[in-house]
Design a protein around this motif. Structure first.
Motif, PDB file in Angstrom:
ATOM      1  N   VAL A   1      46.560  47.075  32.882  1.00  0.00           N
ATOM      2  CA  VAL A   1      46.312  46.437  31.588  1.00  0.00           C
ATOM      3  C   VAL A   1      46.413  44.926  31.765  1.00  0.00           C
ATOM      4  O   VAL A   1      47.470  44.412  32.143  1.00  0.00           O
ATOM      5  N   ALA A   2      45.321  44.226  31.497  1.00  0.00           N
ATOM      6  CA  ALA A   2      45.276  42.770  31.685  1.00  0.00           C
ATOM      7  C   ALA A   2      45.811  42.068  30.440  1.00  0.00           C
ATOM      8  O   ALA A   2      45.543  42.478  29.303  1.00  0.00           O
ATOM      9  N   ASP A   3      46.524  40.983  30.669  1.00  0.00           N
ATOM     10  CA  ASP A   3      47.071  40.183  29.578  1.00  0.00           C
ATOM     11  C   ASP A   3      46.026  39.156  29.148  1.00  0.00           C
ATOM     12  O   ASP A   3      46.132  37.965  29.441  1.00  0.00           O
ATOM     13  N   VAL A   4      44.984  39.645  28.474  1.00  0.00           N
ATOM     14  CA  VAL A   4      43.920  38.779  27.948  1.00  0.00           C
ATOM     15  C   VAL A   4      43.688  39.143  26.495  1.00  0.00           C
ATOM     16  O   VAL A   4      43.906  40.283  26.077  1.00  0.00           O
TER      17      VAL A   4
ATOM     18  N   LEU B   1      34.495  42.194  32.390  1.00  0.00           N
ATOM     19  CA  LEU B   1      34.658  43.056  33.562  1.00  0.00           C
ATOM     20  C   LEU B   1      33.336  43.746  33.847  1.00  0.00           C
ATOM     21  O   LEU B   1      32.827  44.513  33.037  1.00  0.00           O
ATOM     22  N   LEU B   2      32.774  43.456  35.022  1.00  0.00           N
ATOM     23  CA  LEU B   2      31.542  44.082  35.458  1.00  0.00           C
ATOM     24  C   LEU B   2      31.876  45.197  36.441  1.00  0.00           C
ATOM     25  O   LEU B   2      32.882  45.134  37.145  1.00  0.00           O
TER      26      LEU B   2
ATOM     27  N   GLN C   1      43.734  44.257  41.494  1.00  0.00           N
ATOM     28  CA  GLN C   1      43.307  42.928  41.917  1.00  0.00           C
ATOM     29  C   GLN C   1      42.350  42.311  40.892  1.00  0.00           C
ATOM     30  O   GLN C   1      42.425  41.109  40.596  1.00  0.00           O
ATOM     31  N   ALA C   2      41.465  43.134  40.343  1.00  0.00           N
ATOM     32  CA  ALA C   2      40.543  42.637  39.312  1.00  0.00           C
ATOM     33  C   ALA C   2      41.314  42.171  38.086  1.00  0.00           C
ATOM     34  O   ALA C   2      40.955  41.167  37.456  1.00  0.00           O
ATOM     35  N   LYS C   3      42.371  42.874  37.735  1.00  0.00           N
ATOM     36  CA  LYS C   3      43.222  42.472  36.608  1.00  0.00           C
ATOM     37  C   LYS C   3      43.734  41.042  36.807  1.00  0.00           C
ATOM     38  O   LYS C   3      43.742  40.233  35.874  1.00  0.00           O
TER      39      LYS C   3
ATOM     40  N   VAL D   1      39.846  48.588  33.925  1.00  0.00           N
ATOM     41  CA  VAL D   1      41.008  47.788  33.546  1.00  0.00           C
ATOM     42  C   VAL D   1      41.031  47.766  32.022  1.00  0.00           C
ATOM     43  O   VAL D   1      39.976  47.688  31.392  1.00  0.00           O
ATOM     44  N   ARG D   2      42.192  47.858  31.425  1.00  0.00           N
ATOM     45  CA  ARG D   2      42.322  47.743  29.974  1.00  0.00           C
ATOM     46  C   ARG D   2      42.847  46.356  29.625  1.00  0.00           C
ATOM     47  O   ARG D   2      43.163  45.554  30.498  1.00  0.00           O
TER      48      ARG D   2
END
Length: 580
Positions: free
Chosen positions: A280-283, A318-319, A350-352, A400-401
């Motif tokens: 889960v990304a912090d965005v 995110l692609l 890593q994408a996160k 990724v969420r």
């Protein structure tokens, strides 16, 4: 100084250390040149070379300039005679084109000679092709309307060759061709009695008896089949741990019967937990882009550059996709990023980190890393020829969420599937969803005029979707409320000149050149298309600050003209090779 692109020799691979960006702290310079009236850009990127410790040694990176070069050379090519027939018969009840007598005889003769061992290894008809072809023929004769059932020529060819074929075909193919022993003039007890050769085969055979009769399966039944047989465990995916003839028949059969919502949900969600909990990304906002995995073969593919633009003002993107995918085998985001030297082997974790990096704000994840089970089907899909259900559902993924709002954007081509894709987006629980009928079925809108000879159905630039209303109505007791919309976008209405979309014709370098020129601020069709798609997506998804479409477009232009979008793309190429 060394150039990133050598446009004068576009088909020649460029040495690895010439394409890995030499990224400076200051803004890179570009040297535009003109040859034969066309813009040629040589991007001069200098700094320290990316170290071999990042796994990017010259022996492990391929850097072809055309999309077809990315096909895995280990994949055995399908037989072209049968593949051409599959193009016509392995499709829906209204799109199928029955074979003429001459072609039907040629196809069945090819199959007979292949099964008898009379063809060279590279010419043999694969088990997957046999499965897809005979399953399609059975579904057509069992359930299709009269115009797309067997032609008189097909029936003559079947009647002539079946007495010979039934003596040499393996039992699984005889089952697919005549599951109840009632289709062929010469009946056989093999079909009705066939149960398969393994536990996985047995589940597939049970499901196929329903599919071959035009029936549908439940959610658990579809997921049970997929989880039983995937991943295909051998490196050569055409001789794997399950009968590839049965698996290809299952995949194309479900598409020919037009999948139900519960079947599509099963494909979409089957491997969500393959790698464990989703990071889960912090965005504050995250848009998942679902481009068709098989890429573009004709027109400029802009989504990578749109993501760099939108990330400049807090719309993280995110692609996801693959290096190469049939049937088109066109240009993908992974090919462009790999060619420019980015790391295309990122894990979701890593994408996160790249999404959270305030110098980047977007990321790319390969299906190979996030869903290895589904990626293992790539070689098989080439032998099926037509798109299976996964071609729809793989576009609606969340590798990724986000802690903040989430949205999904996906492209479509065939009418009717727009509602199915939106249904899957709602099932994902995102706050906003958008489907776009772009050129080549991609999700990018164009600035060109609609052709008077355009195909019937929904026009290019048709958009449909849902978003959260600014004020939650009182009747939304559960807190979930969405407003829906559909619109045909005319770029002229938003101040864009009507120009043709630039051609790329499978050239990865040409696509990159166009995108970099636009991010450099070079005005033209590619620049307009990036601005249009960034601003329109912001507006249609209900993003903050994009309520006024003119302001949304201006915000996108500023991100390009200031150099911020280009900086973020270059930062991505560099930092993706260093992320832990």
């Amino acid at each position: 100084m060394k150039a990133l692109f050598n446009s004068d020799s576009i088909l020649s691979p460029i040495p690895v250390r010439k394409i890995i960006p030499q990224i400076p702290l200051q803004k890179p310079t570009f040297l535009p040149t003109t040859k034969n009236g066309g813009l040629r850009i040589k991007a001069v990127l200098y700094s320290a070379t990316v170290d071999d410790e990042h796994g990017l040694s010259e022996t492990h990176i391929r850097n072809p300039a055309i999309s077809t070069s990315y096909r895995n050379p280990k994949f055995r090519p399908p037989n072209p005679t049968v593949l051409d027939a599959q193009t016509k018969v392995c499709t829906g009840p209204t799109q199928t084109r029955p074979l003429k007598e001459e072609q039907a005889f040629k196809v069945l003769d090819t199959i007979l000679r292949s099964v008898k061992g009379e063809l060279k290894d590279e010419e043999k008809v694969s088990e997957a092709q046999l499965g897809a072809f005979f399953a399609a023929m059975t579904i057509r004769v069992n359930t299709f309307p009269e115009p797309t059932q067997w032609s008189e020529g097909e029936r003559k060819a079947i009647n002539y060759y079946w007495p010979q074929l039934v003596r040499v075909l393996p039992p699984d193919i005889i089952f697919l061709a005549d599951p109840e022993g009632s289709i062929m003039e010469i009946g056989s007890s093999i079909g009705p009695q066939f149960i398969g050769n393994s536990t996985s085969d047995m589940r597939l055979v049970g499901a196929l008896r329903e599919v071959l009769a035009g029936g549908h399966l439940g959610y658990e039944e579809v997921q049970g089949v997929l989880k039983d047989v995937l991943p295909l465990r051998l490196e050569d995916t055409l001789s794997a741990n399950v009968s590839t003839s049965l698996l290809s028949a299952f995949l194309i059969g479900q598409r020919m019967n037009r999948e139900t919502d519960r079947e599509l949900k099963a494909y979409c969600l089957a491997f969500d937990d393959e790698l464990g909990p989703v990071p889960v990304a912090d965005v504050k906002s995250l848009t998942h882009y679902g481009e068709p995995y098989d890429g573009n073969t004709r027109y400029f593919r802009s989504t990578l550059f749109v993501a760099a633009v939108r990330s400049c003002y807090g719309e993280s993107c995110l692609l996801h996709g693959v290096d190469w995918m049939p049937p088109k085998g066109g240009i993908t985001e992974e090919q462009m990023l790999k060619f420019m030297g980015a790391n295309t082997h990122l894990s979701p974790l890593q994408a996160k980190k790249l999404l959270e990096d305030d110098k980047i704000g977007f990321a790319y994840i390969s299906q190979r890393e996030a869903r290895p089970s589904l990626y293992s089907l790539t070689g098989l899909r080439e032998h099926i020829k037509k798109r299976p259900p996964l071609a729809t559902t793989e576009k609606v993924q969340q590798f990724v969420r986000a802690h903040g709002k989430e949205a999904i954007v996906a492209g479509f081509y065939h009418g009717g599937y727009e509602e199915s894709i939106l249904m899957l987006m709602r099932r994902r629980g995102v706050q906003a969803g958008l489907v776009v009928k772009g050129e080549e079925g991609a999700l990018s809108m164009t600035t060109r005029l609609r052709s008077p000879n355009a195909s019937k159905g929904l026009p290019v630039n048709y958009c449909s979707g849902f978003r959260s209303p600014k004020v939650t109505p009182a009747y939304a007791i559960d807190g979930v409320s969405r407003e829906t919309f559909n619109i045909e976008v005319n770029a002229k209405d938003y101040g864009f000149g009507q120009t043709d979309t630039p051609r790329t014709d499978r050239s990865v370098t040409r696509n990159i050149e166009l995108g970099l020129a636009a991010l450099r601020g070079e005005k033209g069709p590619a620049y307009d298309r990036i601005v249009l798609n960034a601003g329109m997506v912001d507006h249609l998804l209900g993003c903050d600050g994009a309520e006024d479409i003119s302001i949304a477009m201006e915000r996108a232009r500023e991100a390009i003209d200031s150099g911020k979008a280009l900086d973020r793309l270059l930062n991505y190429i560099k930092i993706s090779n260093k992320v832990d």
